[in-house]
Motif scaffolding. Structure first.
Motif, PDB file in Angstrom:
ATOM      1  N   ILE A  98      37.659  49.646  37.014  1.00 52.67           N
ATOM      2  CA  ILE A  98      36.108  49.682  37.216  1.00 52.67           C
ATOM      3  C   ILE A  98      35.968  49.353  38.740  1.00 52.67           C
ATOM      4  O   ILE A  98      35.100  50.519  39.364  1.00 52.67           O
ATOM      5  CB  ILE A  98      35.492  48.767  36.477  1.00 52.67           C
ATOM      6  CG1 ILE A  98      35.570  48.944  35.061  1.00 52.67           C
ATOM      7  CG2 ILE A  98      33.965  48.641  36.918  1.00 52.67           C
ATOM      8  CD1 ILE A  98      35.145  48.163  33.804  1.00 52.67           C
ATOM      9  N   HIS A  99      36.552  48.285  39.139  1.00 53.54           N
ATOM     10  CA  HIS A  99      36.464  48.169  40.787  1.00 53.54           C
ATOM     11  C   HIS A  99      37.080  49.526  41.499  1.00 53.54           C
ATOM     12  O   HIS A  99      36.067  49.822  42.476  1.00 53.54           O
ATOM     13  CB  HIS A  99      37.217  46.876  41.072  1.00 53.54           C
ATOM     14  CG  HIS A  99      37.270  46.656  42.678  1.00 53.54           C
ATOM     15  ND1 HIS A  99      38.468  46.277  43.223  1.00 53.54           N
ATOM     16  CD2 HIS A  99      36.324  46.862  43.639  1.00 53.54           C
ATOM     17  CE1 HIS A  99      37.914  46.055  44.501  1.00 53.54           C
ATOM     18  NE2 HIS A  99      36.813  46.672  44.787  1.00 53.54           N
ATOM     19  N   TRP A 101      37.298  52.759  40.647  1.00 50.78           N
ATOM     20  CA  TRP A 101      36.469  53.930  40.536  1.00 50.78           C
ATOM     21  C   TRP A 101      34.914  53.556  41.056  1.00 50.78           C
ATOM     22  O   TRP A 101      34.291  54.464  41.460  1.00 50.78           O
ATOM     23  CB  TRP A 101      36.487  54.467  39.118  1.00 50.78           C
ATOM     24  CG  TRP A 101      38.012  55.094  38.867  1.00 50.78           C
ATOM     25  CD1 TRP A 101      38.940  54.481  38.097  1.00 50.78           C
ATOM     26  CD2 TRP A 101      38.382  56.161  39.271  1.00 50.78           C
ATOM     27  NE1 TRP A 101      40.035  55.215  38.057  1.00 50.78           N
ATOM     28  CE2 TRP A 101      39.722  56.285  38.885  1.00 50.78           C
ATOM     29  CE3 TRP A 101      37.875  57.108  40.292  1.00 50.78           C
ATOM     30  CZ2 TRP A 101      40.610  57.270  39.319  1.00 50.78           C
ATOM     31  CZ3 TRP A 101      38.838  58.168  40.743  1.00 50.78           C
ATOM     32  CH2 TRP A 101      40.056  58.287  39.983  1.00 50.78           C
ATOM     33  N   GLY A 102      34.618  52.526  40.877  1.00 54.51           N
ATOM     34  CA  GLY A 102      33.265  52.219  41.305  1.00 54.51           C
ATOM     35  C   GLY A 102      33.046  52.351  42.757  1.00 54.51           C
ATOM     36  O   GLY A 102      32.095  52.736  43.407  1.00 54.51           O
ATOM     37  N   TRP A 103      33.969  51.804  43.475  1.00 57.89           N
ATOM     38  CA  TRP A 103      34.140  51.846  44.839  1.00 57.89           C
ATOM     39  C   TRP A 103      34.207  53.243  45.583  1.00 57.89           C
ATOM     40  O   TRP A 103      33.582  53.512  46.407  1.00 57.89           O
ATOM     41  CB  TRP A 103      35.212  50.942  45.357  1.00 57.89           C
ATOM     42  CG  TRP A 103      35.125  50.618  46.949  1.00 57.89           C
ATOM     43  CD1 TRP A 103      35.808  51.208  48.130  1.00 57.89           C
ATOM     44  CD2 TRP A 103      34.202  49.673  47.489  1.00 57.89           C
ATOM     45  NE1 TRP A 103      35.406  50.457  49.162  1.00 57.89           N
ATOM     46  CE2 TRP A 103      34.341  49.704  48.913  1.00 57.89           C
ATOM     47  CE3 TRP A 103      33.174  48.801  46.856  1.00 57.89           C
ATOM     48  CZ2 TRP A 103      33.776  48.956  49.755  1.00 57.89           C
ATOM     49  CZ3 TRP A 103      32.590  48.081  47.890  1.00 57.89           C
ATOM     50  CH2 TRP A 103      32.873  47.966  49.340  1.00 57.89           C
ATOM     51  N   LEU A 105      33.050  55.836  43.819  1.00 54.74           N
ATOM     52  CA  LEU A 105      31.655  56.310  43.663  1.00 54.74           C
ATOM     53  C   LEU A 105      30.788  56.025  44.775  1.00 54.74           C
ATOM     54  O   LEU A 105      29.885  56.920  45.263  1.00 54.74           O
ATOM     55  CB  LEU A 105      31.178  55.904  42.266  1.00 54.74           C
ATOM     56  CG  LEU A 105      29.955  56.222  41.924  1.00 54.74           C
ATOM     57  CD1 LEU A 105      29.698  57.867  41.862  1.00 54.74           C
ATOM     58  CD2 LEU A 105      29.493  55.838  40.584  1.00 54.74           C
ATOM     59  N   LEU A 134      24.690  48.935  43.100  1.00 61.42           N
ATOM     60  CA  LEU A 134      25.921  49.466  42.854  1.00 61.42           C
ATOM     61  C   LEU A 134      27.180  48.647  43.442  1.00 61.42           C
ATOM     62  O   LEU A 134      27.921  48.127  42.876  1.00 61.42           O
ATOM     63  CB  LEU A 134      26.224  50.954  42.543  1.00 61.42           C
ATOM     64  CG  LEU A 134      27.592  51.511  42.423  1.00 61.42           C
ATOM     65  CD1 LEU A 134      27.808  51.259  40.982  1.00 61.42           C
ATOM     66  CD2 LEU A 134      27.612  53.112  42.502  1.00 61.42           C
ATOM     67  N   ILE A 138      29.846  46.161  41.752  1.00 57.57           N
ATOM     68  CA  ILE A 138      31.183  46.465  41.842  1.00 57.57           C
ATOM     69  C   ILE A 138      31.964  45.288  42.570  1.00 57.57           C
ATOM     70  O   ILE A 138      32.971  45.012  42.413  1.00 57.57           O
ATOM     71  CB  ILE A 138      31.524  48.033  42.630  1.00 57.57           C
ATOM     72  CG1 ILE A 138      31.251  49.008  41.882  1.00 57.57           C
ATOM     73  CG2 ILE A 138      32.942  47.970  43.140  1.00 57.57           C
ATOM     74  CD1 ILE A 138      31.517  48.985  40.425  1.00 57.57           C
ATOM     75  N   SER A 141      32.747  42.877  40.136  1.00 54.90           N
ATOM     76  CA  SER A 141      33.834  42.885  39.437  1.00 54.90           C
ATOM     77  C   SER A 141      35.099  42.526  40.150  1.00 54.90           C
ATOM     78  O   SER A 141      35.999  41.963  39.604  1.00 54.90           O
ATOM     79  CB  SER A 141      33.665  44.455  38.769  1.00 54.90           C
ATOM     80  OG  SER A 141      34.016  45.140  40.002  1.00 54.90           O
TER      81      SER A 141
END
Length: 179
Positions: A98-99, A101-103, A105, A134, A138, A141
């Motif tokens: 998640i970290h 893919w969030g970063w 994004l 966001l 992130i 996370s």
């Protein structure tokens, strides 16, 4: 005496390493275009392509190099060395993904909004508030994975590198909230 054998999952550090290389190429290419626009005004095609004017490319370049290139590089180092220094697997591979893919994004959202001219007009804090939220989610996370791994470590001591990693997480969080 039998030595304990540790197996490390290198997928997440590899993802961050590949992202580091990719965003480094992108960020430095944008910087080259911006530099060419300063040196040779003929490269400034803002009359035809306003999204690629110097005023929009400069924050994209600085954010891409600092947050995308250097940020992914730091995450590569942390996710590679942390399990080795603590002799334990990462606390949560799912939150680590998640970290990652969030970063990525965040980086794409930042580039798109900056090229469109949306900015808070604060140096190195140009991003609009939805992206800031966001970033906070992130970053939390990332902190959960790091401090969770420290909490489940197999060694008694904590290497200095991990103290620096933890201080980095807390300091950046404070800077983000205060700024």
């Amino acid at each position: 005496m039998q030595l304990e054998k540790f197996i490390y999952d290198n997928r997440l550090p590899k993802w961050f390493a590949y992202a580091t290389l990719f965003w480094g190429l992108v960020g430095m290419s944008v910087g080259l275009i911006a530099a060419l626009q300063l040196a040779f005004p003929v490269f400034n095609l803002s009359d035809y392509f306003p999204y690629f004017s110097f005023g929009r490319l400069r924050p994209v370049h600085t954010n891409a190099v600092i947050f995308a290139f250097v940020g992914n590089g730091i995450f590569t180092a942390v996710y590679y060395s942390m399990p080795r220094l603590l002799k334990t697997p990462m606390w949560s591979n799912t939150i680590g993904k998640i970290h990652f893919w969030g970063w990525q994004l965040i980086i794409v959202a930042a580039a798109v909004t900056l090229l469109m001219g949306y900015t808070q007009a604060k140096e190195y804090a140009e991003l609009e508030w939805p992206i800031d939220i966001l970033i906070t989610v992130i970053w939390v996370s990332y902190a959960i994975v790091f401090f969770g791994t420290v909490g489940t470590r197999k060694v008694k001591h904590i290497y200095v590198a991990n103290w620096f990693y933890g201080a980095f997480i807390i300091t950046v969080a404070l800077l983000h909230l205060v700024n």
